[in-house]
Design a protein around this motif. Structure first.
Motif, short mmCIF file in Angstrom:
data_model
loop_
_atom_site.label_atom_id
_atom_site.label_comp_id
_atom_site.label_asym_id
_atom_site.label_seq_id
_atom_site.Cartn_x
_atom_site.Cartn_y
_atom_site.Cartn_z
N GLU A 1 0.84 -1.19 0.00
CA GLU A 1 0.00 0.00 0.00
C GLU A 1 0.88 1.24 0.00
OE1 GLU A 1 -3.84 0.50 2.39
OE2 GLU A 1 -2.37 1.60 3.59
N ILE A 2 0.57 2.15 -0.89
CA ILE A 2 1.26 3.44 -0.95
C ILE A 2 0.19 4.52 -0.84
CG2 ILE A 2 2.61 5.01 -2.38
CD1 ILE A 2 4.00 2.54 -3.56
N GLU A 3 0.37 5.41 0.11
CA GLU A 3 -0.62 6.45 0.40
C GLU A 3 0.03 7.82 0.26
OE1 GLU A 3 -3.79 8.52 1.29
OE2 GLU A 3 -3.98 6.36 1.42
N PHE A 4 -0.51 8.65 -0.62
CA PHE A 4 0.02 10.01 -0.81
C PHE A 4 -0.48 10.97 0.27
CE2 PHE A 4 1.29 8.53 -4.93
CZ PHE A 4 2.38 9.32 -5.26
N GLY A 5 -1.57 10.66 0.92
CA GLY A 5 -2.10 11.53 1.96
C GLY A 5 -2.58 12.85 1.41
N ASP A 6 -2.88 13.78 2.30
CA ASP A 6 -3.35 15.11 1.88
C ASP A 6 -2.18 15.92 1.35
OD1 ASP A 6 -5.90 14.49 2.74
OD2 ASP A 6 -5.58 15.32 4.75
N GLN A 7 -2.39 16.56 0.23
CA GLN A 7 -1.39 17.43 -0.37
C GLN A 7 -1.90 18.86 -0.26
OE1 GLN A 7 1.60 15.91 -1.70
NE2 GLN A 7 0.60 14.28 -0.54
N GLU A 8 -1.12 19.71 0.42
CA GLU A 8 -1.53 21.10 0.61
C GLU A 8 -0.35 22.01 0.28
OE1 GLU A 8 -3.16 24.00 4.19
OE2 GLU A 8 -3.34 21.82 4.40
N VAL A 9 -0.62 23.00 -0.55
CA VAL A 9 0.44 23.93 -0.96
C VAL A 9 1.05 24.60 0.26
CG1 VAL A 9 0.91 26.05 -2.26
CG2 VAL A 9 -0.66 24.34 -3.19
N GLY A 10 2.36 24.62 0.32
CA GLY A 10 3.08 25.28 1.40
C GLY A 10 3.18 24.46 2.67
N GLU A 11 2.68 23.25 2.66
CA GLU A 11 2.74 22.37 3.83
C GLU A 11 3.54 21.13 3.49
OE1 GLU A 11 1.42 22.97 6.88
OE2 GLU A 11 0.73 24.92 6.19
N ALA A 12 4.24 20.61 4.48
CA ALA A 12 4.95 19.34 4.29
C ALA A 12 3.91 18.27 4.05
CB ALA A 12 5.79 19.01 5.51
N GLY A 13 4.13 17.48 3.03
CA GLY A 13 3.19 16.40 2.72
C GLY A 13 3.50 15.19 3.57
N GLU A 14 2.68 14.19 3.39
CA GLU A 14 2.97 12.92 4.04
C GLU A 14 2.74 11.82 3.03
OE1 GLU A 14 1.14 10.56 7.69
OE2 GLU A 14 2.44 12.21 8.30
N PHE A 15 3.75 10.99 2.88
CA PHE A 15 3.74 9.87 1.95
C PHE A 15 4.03 8.64 2.79
CE2 PHE A 15 6.16 6.98 -0.78
CZ PHE A 15 5.42 6.97 -1.96
N SER A 16 3.15 7.64 2.72
CA SER A 16 3.40 6.46 3.54
C SER A 16 3.35 5.20 2.69
CB SER A 16 2.40 6.35 4.69
OG SER A 16 1.10 6.12 4.21
N VAL A 17 4.10 4.21 3.14
CA VAL A 17 4.14 2.92 2.46
C VAL A 17 4.03 1.82 3.49
CG1 VAL A 17 6.68 2.92 2.45
CG2 VAL A 17 5.45 1.46 0.85
N THR A 18 3.21 0.82 3.19
CA THR A 18 3.08 -0.36 4.03
C THR A 18 3.60 -1.54 3.23
OG1 THR A 18 1.15 0.54 5.15
CG2 THR A 18 1.49 -1.84 5.33
N SER A 19 4.51 -2.27 3.84
CA SER A 19 5.16 -3.40 3.16
C SER A 19 4.80 -4.70 3.87
CB SER A 19 6.67 -3.21 3.17
OG SER A 19 7.01 -1.95 2.62
N GLY A 20 4.32 -5.68 3.11
CA GLY A 20 4.11 -7.03 3.63
C GLY A 20 5.44 -7.76 3.62
#
Length: 170
Positions: A110-129
């Protein structure tokens, strides 16, 4: 008097590439035994039978999209991605630092881009089996699990050796 060990710094490596300044958090695999309840005749209560391990997984979050992780998505082999967590845990009571490494092999599920907001640090997450897990504390292997090979070593003892021997896998 004693104080808890505190994670003072960490690094996550993906196929040897260090994520310096990019990896925010790592959720290390939870080791869980799969059990089933059993109560046979003459038993005064229920006993839980050990049925092996539950599925292993690890999650990591980053400050933004990680192209090399995206390029690993859909890898065709179950152990196709090699990840290594290295943590420095310090005891504030004594100042001693312990090196804790968790080495895993698996694939991203699973790869999740999360909320993307201009001027804010994003969050990108990955879940590995995962199908391989090794915990090394100050250079000593404490736990090693190789699901595909049927290996489960804890404190130097392979707890599945007799089972592999019984079915002719050495």
């Amino acid at each position: 008097m004693g104080m808890a060990r505190t994670l003072k710094d960490m690094m996550l490596f993906n196929e040897g590439l260090a994520y310096i300044g990019e990896c925010k958090t790592v959720t290390l695999p939870t080791l869980t035994r799969k059990t089933e309840e059993w109560r046979g005749g003459g038993m005064g209560g229920v006993a839980e039978m050990d049925m092996g391990l539950e599925a292993l997984e690890m999650t990591s979050t980053f400050g933004g999209p990680m192209r090399d992780i995206l390029r690993q998505f859909g890898v065709t082999t179950v152990n196709g991605v090699y990840l290594r967590f290295a943590g420095a845990y310090q005891d504030d009571d004594t100042g001693a630092v312990d090196s804790v490494e968790v080495i895993v092999r698996g694939r991203h599920k699973e790869i999740e881009f999360g909320d993307q907001e201009v001027g804010e640090a994003g969050e990108f997450s990955v879940t590995s089996g995962l199908v391989y897990y090794k915990l090394v504390w100050n250079g000593r292997t404490e736990i090693e699990i190789d699901v595909l090979a049927g290996i489960e070593i804890v404190d130097g003892v392979d707890r599945r050796a007799a089972i592999r021997n019984a079915i002719g896998i050495f």
